[in-house]
Motif scaffolding. Structure first.
Motif, PDB file in Angstrom:
ATOM      1  N   PHE A   1       0.798  -1.218   0.000  1.00  0.00           N
ATOM      2  CA  PHE A   1       0.000   0.000   0.000  1.00  0.00           C
ATOM      3  C   PHE A   1       0.839   1.280   0.000  1.00  0.00           C
ATOM      4  CE2 PHE A   1      -2.849  -3.187   1.745  1.00  0.00           C
ATOM      5  CZ  PHE A   1      -3.991  -2.975   0.979  1.00  0.00           C
ATOM      6  N   GLY A   2       2.164   1.145   0.008  1.00  0.00           N
ATOM      7  CA  GLY A   2       3.003   2.336  -0.007  1.00  0.00           C
ATOM      8  C   GLY A   2       3.027   3.071   1.313  1.00  0.00           C
ATOM      9  N   ILE A   3       2.639   2.391   2.394  1.00  0.00           N
ATOM     10  CA  ILE A   3       2.629   2.993   3.733  1.00  0.00           C
ATOM     11  C   ILE A   3       3.828   2.438   4.502  1.00  0.00           C
ATOM     12  CG2 ILE A   3       1.361   3.203   5.908  1.00  0.00           C
ATOM     13  CD1 ILE A   3      -1.202   2.839   4.325  1.00  0.00           C
ATOM     14  N   PRO A   4       4.745   3.277   4.946  1.00  0.00           N
ATOM     15  CA  PRO A   4       5.938   2.755   5.630  1.00  0.00           C
ATOM     16  C   PRO A   4       5.601   2.074   6.937  1.00  0.00           C
ATOM     17  CG  PRO A   4       5.839   5.145   5.802  1.00  0.00           C
ATOM     18  CD  PRO A   4       4.763   4.745   4.851  1.00  0.00           C
ATOM     19  N   GLY A   5       6.188   0.892   7.161  1.00  0.00           N
ATOM     20  CA  GLY A   5       5.986   0.182   8.415  1.00  0.00           C
ATOM     21  C   GLY A   5       6.873   0.711   9.520  1.00  0.00           C
ATOM     22  N   ASP A   6       8.016   1.318   9.155  1.00  0.00           N
ATOM     23  CA  ASP A   6       8.908   1.929  10.135  1.00  0.00           C
ATOM     24  C   ASP A   6       9.751   2.968   9.414  1.00  0.00           C
ATOM     25  OD1 ASP A   6      10.640   0.398   8.645  1.00  0.00           O
ATOM     26  OD2 ASP A   6      11.166  -0.980  10.261  1.00  0.00           O
ATOM     27  N   THR A   7      10.725   3.548  10.124  1.00  0.00           N
ATOM     28  CA  THR A   7      11.534   4.608   9.519  1.00  0.00           C
ATOM     29  C   THR A   7      12.398   4.089   8.378  1.00  0.00           C
ATOM     30  OG1 THR A   7      13.163   4.223  11.274  1.00  0.00           O
ATOM     31  CG2 THR A   7      11.590   6.013  11.608  1.00  0.00           C
ATOM     32  N   ILE A   8      12.834   2.840   8.479  1.00  0.00           N
ATOM     33  CA  ILE A   8      13.684   2.275   7.428  1.00  0.00           C
ATOM     34  C   ILE A   8      12.903   2.134   6.125  1.00  0.00           C
ATOM     35  CG2 ILE A   8      14.983   0.229   6.721  1.00  0.00           C
ATOM     36  CD1 ILE A   8      15.671  -0.178   9.685  1.00  0.00           C
ATOM     37  N   THR A   9      11.697   1.573   6.209  1.00  0.00           N
ATOM     38  CA  THR A   9      10.897   1.418   4.993  1.00  0.00           C
ATOM     39  C   THR A   9      10.466   2.776   4.435  1.00  0.00           C
ATOM     40  OG1 THR A   9       8.947   1.074   6.389  1.00  0.00           O
ATOM     41  CG2 THR A   9      10.051  -0.881   5.566  1.00  0.00           C
TER      42      THR A   9
END
Length: 500
Positions: free
Chosen positions: A320-328
Motif C-alpha cells: 500500500f506504499g505505507i511505511p511500516g517503520d523509519t527504514i521502509t
C-alpha cells in the motif's frame, strides 16, 4: 519467462551479490556501535542507491537493516550497551548471562533466532502480505493509542520485577517525553528558556546515556574490575543451537508471530515488538523468577520478534506504499525515485522486481550466519582489554553516536545527563527499560489520545467503538485489573500474617 525466473536472473549478478555483501558488512559494523542505529545506516546508503539499479539499491538497504538490527545485540550482550533501540529490551538479560560466563550461549541465541526470525517474517511477507496489510490499514488513532498503552503496560506490570519501581521508571520516561513542543497546542513545556529543548529530548543520546554511560560510571565506581568472570564460556556459539531449538521452539514461534504482527502495523516496528515479546515471555514463562538474572528464554522470544518485525514492516510498504517503520520510509522514497511506485500496481507491472527483493531478504538472513559469527569472533576480543582502557574508548564511541544523532554538542550533554540519571536509577534498583519505553512511546501515546478525543468529541466511549480498539482496550484494562487485584491480595496476606 515467468516472473520468478526473471527474479533469479536479476539477483544472481555479481553487482547485486557484491552490493548485498558490502551492505551486510557495513550494517554489522554500524549496528555494533552504540548510537548508530539501523535507520542511520540505511540513510547513509541513500546517496549510493541513486546511482544503482533498483534491485541492488533496495537489496542493499534490506540487507543493511537486517544486519544492523542483529549487530546491536553484540555490545548489548557483552557490555550491556545496546547497539540499536530494538536490542535494548533484552540487553540486561544478555549481559547478566555474560557475567555468569554464558556469553557464548547468549550470542549463539542472538545469531540463530535473528536469522530464523528474519526468514519467518520474509515467508509471511511473501505469502500473506495483502491480508496482513489490510488488517493494518484498519488501525486508526484509537488502535494506536491502545497499542502504545499496551507496550507501556507490559513493560511495567509484566516485564518489571517490581511494578512500583517499574511505574517510577515509566513516569520518568513519560515526563521526559513531554519536554518540548510535541503537543497539539505547540506550547513549550519544561524547556526553561532553552532553544535546544524546544525540539524535545532526542531518544538516541538518552538511550546511550541510560545504558552505556551509566555502565561506564558503575564500572568506574566499582574500581574497574577485570573481565575474569565474563571471559568464561566464550567458545563455540554453535554448540548450543540444537538444545535451543528443541527447548524453546514454542517461544520462538510465539515471538515470530508476535513480531510479524506488530511489524506489519505502520509505525510500530521492531522496537515495540522486542519490548512486548520480552514482557510476554516473562509473563508466560514457567521460570519467571530467572528473568533479569541471565535467562536465555527471554532473549529467544524477543530476538525472534524484533527480526521478524524487520521483514514484516515491508508488508504495508510494498502493498500500500505505507511505511511500516523509519527504514521502509527511507526505501519508499528510493523506490519513487527509481520509478517503482509502491502499491498494488507494483505487483501487477513489476512482479519480477518484488520477487527479486524477496530473494534478497532470504539471502540476507542466510548470509547473516557466517558474517555474524565472524563479527562475534572479532568483538569478543573486547573482553581481553582491561576495563580501565576499554571504558574510555566506549565513552568516546558513545560521544560520537550522541553527536551524530543531531550533529550537535547538545546530544552529548543529553547523553551525560541521562548517564548520571541511569547510574542513580540502577543504584536504587529502578529498572531502565520502562523509562526508555516511556520516552519512545510517550509522544505517540499523547498524540493518538488527543486525536481520538477530538474525533470522539471528548467521549471516552469512542475508544471502544471499533472492534479492534475494543479488543485491545479490554486486554490493557484486564492487565491493570489483574495486577491491582494481585497487589491487594498480597497486602491482605501481609496484614493477616501474625506479627514476628
Amino acid at each position: 519467462m515467468d516472473p520468478i525466473s526473471q527474479a533469479f536472473d536479476l539477483v544472481l549478478q555479481w553487482q547485486v551479490v557484491g552490493a548485498v555483501v558490502a551492505a551486510a558488512i557495513f550494517g554489522l559494523l554500524v549496528g555494533a556501535i552504540p548510537g548508530l542505529t539501523a535507520t542511520m545506516a540505511t540513510a547513509l546508503l541513500v546517496p549510493f542507491a541513486f546511482f544503482m539499479d533498483p534491485v541492488p539499491a533496495v537489496g542493499m538497504m534490506v540487507t543493511c537493516a537486517a544486519m544492523a538490527i542483529f549487530a546491536g545485540d553484540i555490545p548489548g550482550t557483552l557490555l550491556r550497551i545496546p547497539g540499536t533501540p530494538a536490542s535494548a529490551a533484552y540487553a540486561g538479560e544478555g549481559y547478566a548471562m555474560t557475567l555468569r560466563g554464558q556469553a557464548e550461549l547468549a550470542l549463539g541465541a542472538n545469531l540463530l533466532y535473528s536469522a530464523l526470525g528474519g526468514l519467518f517474517g520474509t515467508a509471511v511477507l511473501i505469502f500473506a502480505a495483502p491480508t496482513l496489510a489490510e488488517i493494518a490499514l484498519n488501525f486508526s488513532s484509537v488502535e494506536y493509542f491502545w497499542m502504545a498503552l499496551l507496550g507501556l503496560t507490559c513493560a511495567v506490570f509484566i516485564g518489571a520485577s517490581s511494578p512500583l519501581k517499574g511505574l517510577i521508571s515509566l513516569f520518568i520516561g513519560l515526563f521526559v517525553a513531554t519536554i518540548g513542543l510535541n503537543n497539539p497546542a505547540g506550547v513549550p513545556r519544561f524547556t526553561f528558556g532553552s532553544s535546544d529543548l524546544l525540539a524535545g529530548i532526542d531518544f538516541i543520546p538518552a538511550m546511550i546515556g541510560l545504558f552505556a554511560v551509566s555502565t561506564v560510571l558503575s564500572t568506574v565506581a566499582a574500581g574497574a574490575p577485570a573481565w575474569e568472570v565474563a571471559q568464561k564460556g566464550m567458545g563455540n556459539i554453535f554448540r548450543s543451537w540444537g538444545t535451543l531449538l528443541r527447548t524453546y521452539w514454542r517461544q520462538q514461534l510465539r515471538g515470530n508471530v508476535l513480531g510479524t504482527t506488530i511489524g506489519a502495523l505502520p509505525g510500530a516496528g521492531a522496537d515495540i515488538a522486542a519490548w512486548v515479546a520480552y514482557a510476554i515471555s516473562r509473563r508466560f514463562s514457567r521460570q519467571p523468577e530467572k528473568y533479569g538474572t541471565g535467562h536465555v528464554e527471554g532473549i529467544v522470544e524477543a530476538t525472534s520478534a524484533n527480526n521478524a518485525a524487520v521483514s514484516s514492516a515491508w508488508i504495508p510498504a510494498f502493498v500500500f506504499g505505507i511505511p511500516g517503520d523509519t527504514i521502509t520510509a527511507i526505501v519508499i522514497g528510493v523506490l519513487y525515485v527509481k520509478g517503482l511506485n509502491p502499491g498494488p500496481t507494483l505487483f501487477l507491472f513489476n512482479p519480477q522486481t518484488i520477487y527479486a527483493v524477496f530473494l534478497i531478504f532470504i539471502l540476507a538472513n542466510l548470509v547473516m550466519i557466517p558474517l555474524g559469527w565472524l563479527v562475534i569472533k572479532l568483538t569478543k576480543r573486547l573482553l581481553q582489554a582491561p576495563r580501565r582502557i576499554l571504558m574510555p574508548l566506549i565513552l568516546a564511541f558513545c560521544m560520537v553516536g550522541a553527536y551524530a544523532s543531531n550533529n550537535s554538542v547538545y546530544g552529548i550533554v543529553v547523553m551525560l545527563v541521562f548517564g548520571v540519571l541511569g547510574f542513580f536509577m540502577e543504584e536504587n534498583d529502578i529498572p531502565i527499560a520502562p523509562c526508555i519505553l516511556g520516552i519512545v512511546l510517550g509522544p505517540l501515546l499523547e498524540d493518538r489520545f488527543i486525536s481520538a478525543m477530538i474525533r470522539g468529541d471528548g467521549s471516552l466511549l469512542f475508544f471502544f467503538e471499533r472492534p479492534i480498539a475494543a479488543g485491545l482496550g479490554v486486554v490493557v484494562l484486564s492487565i491493570w485489573a489483574f495486577s491491582l487485584i494481585g497487589w491487594l491480595r498480597r497486602r491482605r496476606k501481609l496484614a493477616q500474617a501474625p506479627a514476628g
